[in-house]
Each structure stands twice: as C-alpha cells, then as structure tokens.
Design a protein around this motif. Structure first.
Motif, mmCIF file in Angstrom:
data_model
loop_
_atom_site.group_PDB
_atom_site.id
_atom_site.type_symbol
_atom_site.label_atom_id
_atom_site.label_comp_id
_atom_site.label_asym_id
_atom_site.label_seq_id
_atom_site.Cartn_x
_atom_site.Cartn_y
_atom_site.Cartn_z
ATOM 1 N N SER A 1 0.879 15.636 2.520
ATOM 2 C CA SER A 1 1.047 16.791 1.763
ATOM 3 C C SER A 1 2.303 17.358 1.186
ATOM 4 O O SER A 1 2.390 17.768 0.269
ATOM 5 N N PHE A 2 3.279 17.020 2.151
ATOM 6 C CA PHE A 2 4.726 17.419 1.894
ATOM 7 C C PHE A 2 5.259 16.665 0.982
ATOM 8 O O PHE A 2 5.773 17.258 -0.028
ATOM 9 N N TYR A 3 4.782 15.499 0.881
ATOM 10 C CA TYR A 3 5.284 14.510 -0.380
ATOM 11 C C TYR A 3 4.556 14.958 -1.654
ATOM 12 O O TYR A 3 5.479 14.627 -2.597
ATOM 13 N N ALA A 4 3.400 15.431 -1.713
ATOM 14 C CA ALA A 4 2.830 15.798 -2.881
ATOM 15 C C ALA A 4 3.715 17.001 -3.232
ATOM 16 O O ALA A 4 3.652 16.984 -4.765
ATOM 17 N N PRO B 1 -4.014 10.209 -3.722
ATOM 18 C CA PRO B 1 -3.588 8.919 -3.032
ATOM 19 C C PRO B 1 -4.787 7.999 -3.302
ATOM 20 O O PRO B 1 -5.777 8.088 -3.751
ATOM 21 N N MET B 2 -4.402 6.772 -2.753
ATOM 22 C CA MET B 2 -5.302 5.544 -2.798
ATOM 23 C C MET B 2 -6.101 5.089 -1.522
ATOM 24 O O MET B 2 -7.163 4.723 -1.670
ATOM 25 N N GLY B 3 -5.735 5.653 -0.412
ATOM 26 C CA GLY B 3 -6.342 5.152 0.899
ATOM 27 C C GLY B 3 -6.382 6.479 1.878
ATOM 28 O O GLY B 3 -6.047 7.431 1.678
ATOM 29 N N ASP B 4 -7.196 5.768 2.830
ATOM 30 C CA ASP B 4 -7.453 7.036 3.938
ATOM 31 C C ASP B 4 -6.339 7.261 4.531
ATOM 32 O O ASP B 4 -5.718 6.029 4.959
ATOM 33 N N MET C 1 1.480 6.680 -6.910
ATOM 34 C CA MET C 1 0.277 7.529 -7.366
ATOM 35 C C MET C 1 0.664 8.987 -7.127
ATOM 36 O O MET C 1 0.409 9.608 -7.931
ATOM 37 N N ILE C 2 1.129 9.241 -6.171
ATOM 38 C CA ILE C 2 1.288 10.619 -5.807
ATOM 39 C C ILE C 2 2.592 11.145 -6.674
ATOM 40 O O ILE C 2 2.394 12.118 -7.428
ATOM 41 N N LEU C 3 3.476 10.469 -6.740
ATOM 42 C CA LEU C 3 4.641 10.663 -7.511
ATOM 43 C C LEU C 3 4.210 10.783 -9.104
ATOM 44 O O LEU C 3 4.793 11.575 -9.811
ATOM 45 N N ASP D 1 0.941 -1.300 0.034
ATOM 46 C CA ASP D 1 0.145 0.045 0.020
ATOM 47 C C ASP D 1 0.774 1.094 -0.078
ATOM 48 O O ASP D 1 0.512 2.191 -0.601
ATOM 49 N N SER D 2 2.089 1.068 0.743
ATOM 50 C CA SER D 2 3.166 2.266 0.801
ATOM 51 C C SER D 2 3.349 2.505 -0.767
ATOM 52 O O SER D 2 3.610 3.727 -0.959
ATOM 53 N N LEU D 3 3.936 1.570 -1.505
ATOM 54 C CA LEU D 3 4.249 1.726 -2.784
ATOM 55 C C LEU D 3 3.178 2.245 -3.561
ATOM 56 O O LEU D 3 3.508 3.136 -4.563
ATOM 57 N N LEU D 4 2.042 1.742 -3.441
ATOM 58 C CA LEU D 4 0.928 2.086 -4.371
ATOM 59 C C LEU D 4 0.731 3.461 -4.066
ATOM 60 O O LEU D 4 0.680 4.413 -5.195
#
Length: 125
Positions: A82-85, A68-71, A61-63, A54-57
């Motif tokens: 937010s910062f990663y986006a 994002p895919m999950g809550d 997706m963000i990169l 899930d972390s990889l997904l």
C-alpha cells in the motif's frame, strides 16, 4: 549537478545547453526511478518473501502503474504494498516534472522573449 536556468531577462540558452539540460534531467529521472525500483524490490523480497524475480516483477508493475502480480502472504506485506503504491505515484509525478522541466522552461522563456519584443516595438511607435 544542475546549473540554474537562465532568468527571464537573460537571452535564450543555446541548443547545446538545452540538450545538456535534457540529458541531465533524463539521467536524474533514471536514477530516481532506479532507486524507487530498488526500494520496491527489497521490500517485496524481505517483507513479502517473494523471490528476487517476483520482487522485481511486482515492484516494476506497481511503479509502472499496472498493479500487483501476486498474492501478498501477510498483513505486513499488504501494508508495504500500500505504501509502495502511494510512493510510486509520487515518484511518477516527480519523474515527469524532472523530465519536462527543461522543455517547459524553454517554452516559457520563448514566450517571454516574444512578449519583450512586442513591448519594445510598442515603445518605438
């Protein structure tokens, strides 16, 4: 890793040199993207407590600009996301610059070579 591009007054680099620059740029872009993906995977795994998959997904997706895919379970996870986006947007711009640099330089160099040829012809007449 990178030798300097030729200056405006130097002759145009050979196709082999150009292809080597393209390959080096692609490799650098791949490394930068991989490092950015790694940051996201680790962040989602340790901060948001997602599984590795899930972390990889989510990081992918963000990169990739999809979202994002999950809550996100906590405020700290939301802050990280937010910062990663924002970080991912900068990585995208940087990677595009790295990939396009050899082609852009070659196009500009060709343009200046044509310009110099025109100036030489004007001086002869």
């Amino acid at each position: 890793m990178f030798d300097a591009f030729e200056s405006r007054t130097d002759p145009l680099a050979s196709r082999l040199v150009f292809l080597q620059r393209v390959l080096k740029s692609a490799l650098l872009a791949f490394v930068v993207s991989g490092l950015a993906l790694g940051v996201g995977v680790l962040g989602y795994h340790y901060i948001a407590r997602f599984t590795w998959i899930d972390s990889l997904l989510n990081a992918s997706m963000i990169l990739g600009g999809m979202g994002p895919m999950g809550d996100l379970p906590s405020d700290s996870a939301k802050i990280f996301a937010s910062f990663y986006a924002l970080f991912s947007g900068l990585v995208f711009i940087s990677v595009m610059g790295i990939v396009l640099a050899p082609a852009a330089h070659r196009a500009l160099h060709l343009f200046h070579l044509d310009e110099e040829d025109d100036e030489k012809e004007d001086r002869k007449s």
